[in-house]
Design an enzyme around this catalytic site. Sequence first.
Site, PDB file in Angstrom:
ATOM      1  N   ASP A 225     -12.529 -11.389 -13.208  1.00 52.10           N
ATOM      2  CA  ASP A 225     -11.256 -11.872 -12.639  1.00 52.10           C
ATOM      3  C   ASP A 225     -11.476 -12.382 -11.216  1.00 52.10           C
ATOM      4  OD1 ASP A 225      -8.603 -12.534 -12.764  1.00 52.10           O
ATOM      5  OD2 ASP A 225      -7.872 -10.558 -12.190  1.00 52.10           O
TER       6      ASP A 225
ATOM      7  N   LYS B  76       1.827  -1.691  -7.957  1.00 52.16           N
ATOM      8  CA  LYS B  76       1.983  -2.230  -6.614  1.00 52.16           C
ATOM      9  C   LYS B  76       0.899  -1.683  -5.691  1.00 52.16           C
ATOM     10  CE  LYS B  76       7.007  -2.664  -6.992  1.00 52.16           C
ATOM     11  NZ  LYS B  76       8.319  -2.268  -6.426  1.00 52.16           N
TER      12      LYS B  76
END
Length: 686
Positions: free
Chosen positions: A475, A360
Amino acid sequence: MKALLFLLTLFLILPNPISAIDFIFNGFNDSSSNVSLFGIATIESKILTLTNQTSFATGRALYNRTIRTKDPITSSVLPFSTSFIFTMAPYKNTLPGHGIVFLFAPSTGINGSSSAQHLGLFNLTNNGNPSNHIFGVEFDVFANQEFSDIDANHVGIDVNSLHSVYSNTSGYWSDDGVVFKPLKLNDGRNYQVWIDYRDFVVNVTMQVAGKIRPKIPLLSTSLNLSDVVEDEMFVGFTAATGRLVQSHKILAWSFSNSNFSLSNSLITTGLPSFVLPKDSIVKAKWFVFVLVLICFLVVALVGLVLFAVVRKRLERARKRALMEDWEMEYWPHRIPYEEIESGTKGFDEKNVIGIGGNGKVYKGLLQGGVVEVAVKRISQESSDGMREFVAEISSLGRLKHRNLVSLRGWCKKEVGSFMLVYDYMENGSLDRWIFENDEKITTLSCEERIRILKGVASGILYLHEGWESKVLHRDIKASNVLLDRDMIPRLSDFGLARVHGHEQPVRTTRVVGTAGYLAPEVVKTGRASTQTDVFAYGILVLEVMCGRRPIEEGKKPLMDWVWGLMERGEILNGLDPQMMMTQGVTEVIDEAERVLQLGLLCAHPDPAKRPSMRQVVQVFEGDKAEIFEAESSEDVESWMLMKMGSRGSSREFWYGSSSHPTIEQIRLQSLSVSLSSWNSSILEGR
């Protein structure tokens, strides 16, 4: 004659003798003709038993004569006082339910009533009907949402409905009104209840049988029963079972509409107890089983703890050995764990601003609450997370460019918790601005979108050519483009990045990235290159300009859709409709069309036909000299020189000679675009 008139007047002003009634039952006789029984109600051992172990059953008992409830002259409701001792006797190993009701009813019998949650009082269709003419006080041990019950142990006043007009948890108040002491209705103890009605006020009080009546009522509310009760009513009790069963019993009962102290004559001591006896733990059948199970669990727990300790030490040693080299080599400073933990308020979930594949991201404050940062906490249990941590430290840690997210530092806790600390990007990710419908977010204009794409291209070019080594991001996507306070784009998330020498061949064979952004050759061979980054950038261009994700359920892939529009000469129809409503879009519509064409070229399935990021940046810059100098191939020089002088409509170029454009035409047109308004140099990182 005067004497007769006097007697008549006296008769009129004195209370009607038929309106006064008193009765008291200290136990019930089996052959008593004063109580009428209905349903499964019985009298056993001088106890009025309304229900037994029968499921979904109703029991009702009523005084066998009607009671006048209204004054025959004034029609006002007569006062009354009743008291009774009841118990809800549970059965062993059976869940208890449902409850008992003291009631006034206009008729006898149990027609029109249902069991279970309806308590034998109403049914599904007549509940709440004013024509019921029923007043009751319920003692309910089940919380039914359809009746808005406050809990599973309450007392309520009911008027024609099981939606109580007033209710409270069962119990009593101390005499000073400060302390409330709850009573569990179905624990098998005997409870005494007092219900008084006069001057339009109902008072309900309860206490353990044999104890003094509390001074403060449990329930007290103003209630006009004039429209509820009829002139004469039956009075008594009703109870019901459902899938849950228990025995509802009445041990004693008094009623009067003239003597409010009649309840003092009830016998409240020496009554039978219905509390279930507690079994000895040693005698219980499950005792040995539980004891063996506990022993097994203790042994297993000790074994697991020892295994975990040994494994953790080995893992810690392995990770410590793995991290030693780069900890000494790379410059981003190490931030104390305590400072990060304090800045994120102990990694409070309220501070989560993003969730990635390996952890996170939290918003935090460092340096005494002055500097806003984003803290990426990488899962310690993930080997991929470990590789991502090392990748971001070793690559992003030394990269410096205005279009790359800056890494402020890192933290590695001894127990294996890894954290990366970045500059906080106030405006979040690009995909949030493109796709989310948020009142706080305004639609990006065409010019803003092109400026953002230009910045991203600059950052990728720096990765490919501007640093000491070649960096493959692998990415590139909208969610990995962050926007700072000034809406400057910054490429982020280098967890999949790989660093190679400029002349060193790329040896990646593992397929990584995000579906929709993967170049065809990556899917086939697993090999990444600068051209696979270019492909992902092309998809990003189409996504930002069209306002559509690369892959959406039930729709054609984004690239195929835009290509089809271009073949039909309708490429402008692919632009985001929300963007087309922004101010000034018509002034840059040609640039928007050319950017779409550039996106298609970057996303060409043949990597050899894709431009380099240097060519993409030069298209945005519009620097013709640099474009010319950047290419050495004779055929490339010829088409560049031919198209740099052309200022005609791109639509004429696409469709002037044939109905279907070739990829070479796309390449020529896209790479010859001159966006002269964008003149800041972005080839060098800063």
